[in-house]
Design an enzyme around this catalytic site. Structure first.
Site, PDB file in Angstrom:
ATOM      1  CG  HIS A  57     -14.719  -1.545  10.476  1.00  0.00           C
ATOM      2  ND1 HIS A  57     -15.055  -2.744  11.064  1.00  0.00           N
ATOM      3  CD2 HIS A  57     -13.543  -1.767   9.826  1.00  0.00           C
ATOM      4  CE1 HIS A  57     -14.125  -3.654  10.779  1.00  0.00           C
ATOM      5  NE2 HIS A  57     -13.204  -3.090  10.026  1.00  0.00           N
ATOM      6  CB  CYS A  65     -11.701  -2.399   6.355  1.00  0.00           C
ATOM      7  SG  CYS A  65     -10.798  -3.082   7.739  1.00  0.00           S
ATOM      8  NE  ARG A 115      -4.021  -1.746   2.358  1.00  0.00           N
ATOM      9  CZ  ARG A 115      -4.554  -2.250   3.455  1.00  0.00           C
ATOM     10  NH1 ARG A 115      -4.140  -1.840   4.647  1.00  0.00           N
ATOM     11  NH2 ARG A 115      -5.497  -3.161   3.380  1.00  0.00           N
ATOM     12  CB  SER A 163     -16.318  -9.857   9.277  1.00  0.00           C
ATOM     13  OG  SER A 163     -16.626  -8.499   9.096  1.00  0.00           O
ATOM     14  N   GLY A 164     -13.553  -8.211  10.327  1.00  0.00           N
ATOM     15  CA  GLY A 164     -12.314  -7.536   9.936  1.00  0.00           C
ATOM     16  C   GLY A 164     -11.080  -8.331  10.325  1.00  0.00           C
ATOM     17  CG  ASN A 218     -15.820  -5.069   8.113  1.00  0.00           C
ATOM     18  OD1 ASN A 218     -17.011  -4.976   8.389  1.00  0.00           O
ATOM     19  ND2 ASN A 218     -15.126  -6.173   8.337  1.00  0.00           N
ATOM     20  CB  THR A 219     -16.077  -7.988   4.179  1.00  0.00           C
ATOM     21  OG1 THR A 219     -17.497  -8.078   4.283  1.00  0.00           O
ATOM     22  CG2 THR A 219     -15.425  -8.439   5.463  1.00  0.00           C
TER      23      THR A 219
HETATM   24  P1  NAP Z   1      -8.426 -14.868   6.027  1.00  0.00           P
HETATM   25  O1  NAP Z   1      -9.876 -15.130   6.230  1.00  0.00           O
HETATM   26  O2  NAP Z   1      -7.477 -15.322   7.060  1.00  0.00           O
HETATM   27  O3  NAP Z   1      -7.994 -15.537   4.586  1.00  0.00           O
HETATM   28  C1  NAP Z   1      -6.648 -15.643   4.188  1.00  0.00           C
HETATM   29  C2  NAP Z   1      -6.509 -16.327   2.847  1.00  0.00           C
HETATM   30  O4  NAP Z   1      -5.115 -16.412   2.520  1.00  0.00           O
HETATM   31  C3  NAP Z   1      -7.057 -17.757   2.777  1.00  0.00           C
HETATM   32  O5  NAP Z   1      -7.659 -17.995   1.524  1.00  0.00           O
HETATM   33  C4  NAP Z   1      -5.815 -18.622   2.911  1.00  0.00           C
HETATM   34  O6  NAP Z   1      -5.923 -19.885   2.269  1.00  0.00           O
HETATM   35  C5  NAP Z   1      -4.800 -17.768   2.161  1.00  0.00           C
HETATM   36  N1  NAP Z   1      -3.426 -18.113   2.548  1.00  0.00           N
HETATM   37  C6  NAP Z   1      -2.907 -18.193   3.791  1.00  0.00           C
HETATM   38  N2  NAP Z   1      -1.592 -18.570   3.726  1.00  0.00           N
HETATM   39  C7  NAP Z   1      -1.309 -18.741   2.415  1.00  0.00           C
HETATM   40  C8  NAP Z   1      -0.134 -19.137   1.698  1.00  0.00           C
HETATM   41  N3  NAP Z   1       1.010 -19.436   2.332  1.00  0.00           N
HETATM   42  N4  NAP Z   1      -0.196 -19.183   0.335  1.00  0.00           N
HETATM   43  C9  NAP Z   1      -1.340 -18.894  -0.326  1.00  0.00           C
HETATM   44  N5  NAP Z   1      -2.483 -18.528   0.307  1.00  0.00           N
HETATM   45  C10 NAP Z   1      -2.465 -18.441   1.654  1.00  0.00           C
HETATM   46  O7  NAP Z   1      -8.148 -13.319   5.834  1.00  0.00           O
HETATM   47  P2  NAP Z   1      -9.160 -12.140   5.316  1.00  0.00           P
HETATM   48  O8  NAP Z   1      -9.841 -11.479   6.426  1.00  0.00           O
HETATM   49  O9  NAP Z   1      -9.946 -12.684   4.179  1.00  0.00           O
HETATM   50  O10 NAP Z   1      -8.108 -11.063   4.787  1.00  0.00           O
HETATM   51  C11 NAP Z   1      -7.388 -11.221   3.566  1.00  0.00           C
HETATM   52  C12 NAP Z   1      -6.530  -9.990   3.346  1.00  0.00           C
HETATM   53  O11 NAP Z   1      -7.371  -8.842   3.206  1.00  0.00           O
HETATM   54  C13 NAP Z   1      -5.594  -9.696   4.530  1.00  0.00           C
HETATM   55  O12 NAP Z   1      -4.387  -9.214   4.050  1.00  0.00           O
HETATM   56  C14 NAP Z   1      -6.376  -8.647   5.329  1.00  0.00           C
HETATM   57  O13 NAP Z   1      -5.533  -7.832   6.089  1.00  0.00           O
HETATM   58  C15 NAP Z   1      -7.041  -7.858   4.204  1.00  0.00           C
HETATM   59  N6  NAP Z   1      -8.280  -7.156   4.569  1.00  0.00           N
HETATM   60  C16 NAP Z   1      -9.256  -7.779   5.280  1.00  0.00           C
HETATM   61  C17 NAP Z   1     -10.441  -7.073   5.575  1.00  0.00           C
HETATM   62  C18 NAP Z   1     -11.570  -7.672   6.365  1.00  0.00           C
HETATM   63  O14 NAP Z   1     -12.526  -6.928   6.694  1.00  0.00           O
HETATM   64  N7  NAP Z   1     -11.549  -8.968   6.675  1.00  0.00           N
HETATM   65  C19 NAP Z   1     -10.609  -5.781   5.114  1.00  0.00           C
HETATM   66  C20 NAP Z   1      -9.600  -5.192   4.368  1.00  0.00           C
HETATM   67  C21 NAP Z   1      -8.444  -5.897   4.095  1.00  0.00           C
HETATM   68  P3  NAP Z   1      -6.240 -21.270   3.076  1.00  0.00           P
HETATM   69  O15 NAP Z   1      -7.700 -21.256   3.400  1.00  0.00           O
HETATM   70  O16 NAP Z   1      -5.878 -22.310   2.073  1.00  0.00           O
HETATM   71  O17 NAP Z   1      -5.377 -21.255   4.290  1.00  0.00           O
END
Ligand code: NAP
Length: 349
Positions: free
Chosen positions: A241, A148, A112, A178-179, A326-327
């Site tokens: 949020h 987010c 970023r 969910s964040g 947020n999502t």
């Molecule tokens: P999450 O639910 O923990 O999902 C993470 C994903 O990454 C899963 O699909 C996981 O696959 C994959 N992953 C983990 N280790 C990996 C590896 N070594 N190689 C390839 N894939 C891998 O996280 P999330 O909340 O969706 O967030 C995803 C990103 O968006 C993060 O960087 C987060 O900071 C950002 N974000 C999140 C939000 C929110 O509101 N949640 C908002 C803005 C930004 P497996 O299932 O196979 O482990």
């Protein structure tokens, strides 16, 4: 391109919280079709419906449910990738793809603040997309979506900065569970509780807006000169949020003038009529009890920012409340809007 003329896209991190939201939101999208899903070695090789713990409120789209999850390594057929990768691995993987000619639109924090990477909120800084031309990835590119909480905050600040000049901002957040991704914060930690710490979040809220509200000059961004103080809390809300904001402005408008600029705020996504653009990026509520996450997070496709409770402040000029999903706006929906803007401006040709 698919037979229907849509652009094929792959989701990196397709099994996670944001990855699932991408798949849900992209069902039936007029420009993009999910044709590949990728995740970690734990999921690669499995059918998507078996690899994912699906917790969206709509069923897995049939064409996605049957896809085989791929590894997150170049070799994917789609040129446009939406990244929802865990930040521990996103940096290197996204860069590797960009170097191989892919366009990566990422939700992760890793790139970023890179000087040549746009940190994009399509209504706020669409001109920053031009930074892509300065990137050294050959034919590929990385474009990022802000944090987010940053997105909701900056959408509300942008009309104030443009019309009255922004000086200082104090923000206290109440952020949804969910964040924290899936499975996220444990039930014993979150129920009946407020956790007054979210790792790295305050620094993101204090720095990202400076870049987003900055000026593009000769191929780089000159940060805007405002001071922000942020305090972030995790609360037992599923999505949405909420942020309590205080601002000092360079000129002192009336409350009516502030509400007017919020209500009139529209930008390039609205002018271009992009599919994910909210009709109004900002909705102002006059009722004292609004906005609330359960009632207003899905407003205008979940892409709008709700604002309310504008009032005088004994320390700052004004204080008010901001709410955004947020999502959706803060992650998958915001990234889809970035890609729609890229398409409209010819960056995906
Ligand atoms: P999450 O639910 O923990 O999902 C993470 C994903 O990454 C899963 O699909 C996981 O696959 C994959 N992953 C983990 N280790 C990996 C590896 N070594 N190689 C390839 N894939 C891998 O996280 P999330 O909340 O969706 O967030 C995803 C990103 O968006 C993060 O960087 C987060 O900071 C950002 N974000 C999140 C939000 C929110 O509101 N949640 C908002 C803005 C930004 P497996 O299932 O196979 O482990």
């Amino acid at each position: 391109m698919t037979k229907t003329g849509k652009i094929n896209v792959a989701i990196l991190g397709a099994t996670g919280s944001v990855g699932q939201k991408f798949i849900q939101l992209l069902e039936g999208h007029p420009y993009f079709q999910v044709t590949e899903v990728a995740a970690s070695d734990r999921s690669a090789g499995k059918k998507y419906s078996e690899a994912v713990n699906w917790f969206m409120t709509t069923p897995i789209p049939k064409d996605v449910a049957n896809l085989t999850v791929k590894a997150c390594a170049p070799g994917l057929e789609s040129k446009l990738l939406f990244s929802a990768l865990d930040a521990n691995v996103a940096g290197e993987i996204e860069e590797e793809f960009a170097k191989k000619g892919y366009f990566v639109v990422s939700n992760s924090k890793n790139h970023r603040m890179d000087k040549d990477v746009p940190l994009l909120i399509p209504e706020v800084n669409p001109d920053h997309l031009e930074l892509v031309k300065c990137q050294k990835f050959g034919g590929g590119a990385i474009v990022t979506n802000p944090n987010c909480s940053t997105i909701g905050l900056v959408l509300a600040l942008k009309p104030l900065a443009d019309n009255f000049g922004l000086d200082t901002v104090n923000v206290v957040t109440m952020q949804a569970l969910s964040g924290a991704g899936y499975p996220g914060v444990s039930s014993l930690d979150s129920i009946d509780n407020v956790i007054p710490f979210i790792g790295g979040e305050e620094a993101k809220l204090e720095t990202e807006p400076l870049k987003i509200l900055g000026q593009l000059k000769n191929g780089f961004i000159e940060d805007t000169n405002i001071k922000i103080s942020a305090q972030t809390n995790r609360v037992a809300v599923l999505d949405g949020h909420t942020e309590s904001v205080q601002v000092n402005l360079k000129t002192k408008p009336t409350k009516e003038e502030i509400i007017e600029v919020w209500k009139n705020f529209k930008s390039e996504p609205q002018a271009l009529d992009l599919p994910f653009a909210p009709i109004n990026p900002i909705y102002y509520f006059h009722e004292d009890k609004y906005p609330q996450p359960r009632l207003h997070r899905n407003l205008d496709k979940g892409m709008a920012t709700s604002v309310g409770r504008l009032r005088d402040c004994n320390i700052f000029d004004y204080k008010f409340t901001v709410l955004s999903h947020n999502t959706v706006r803060g992650a998958a929906g915001g990234a889809i809007l970035c890609a729609e803007l890229m398409k409209a401006k010819g960056y995906l040709d």
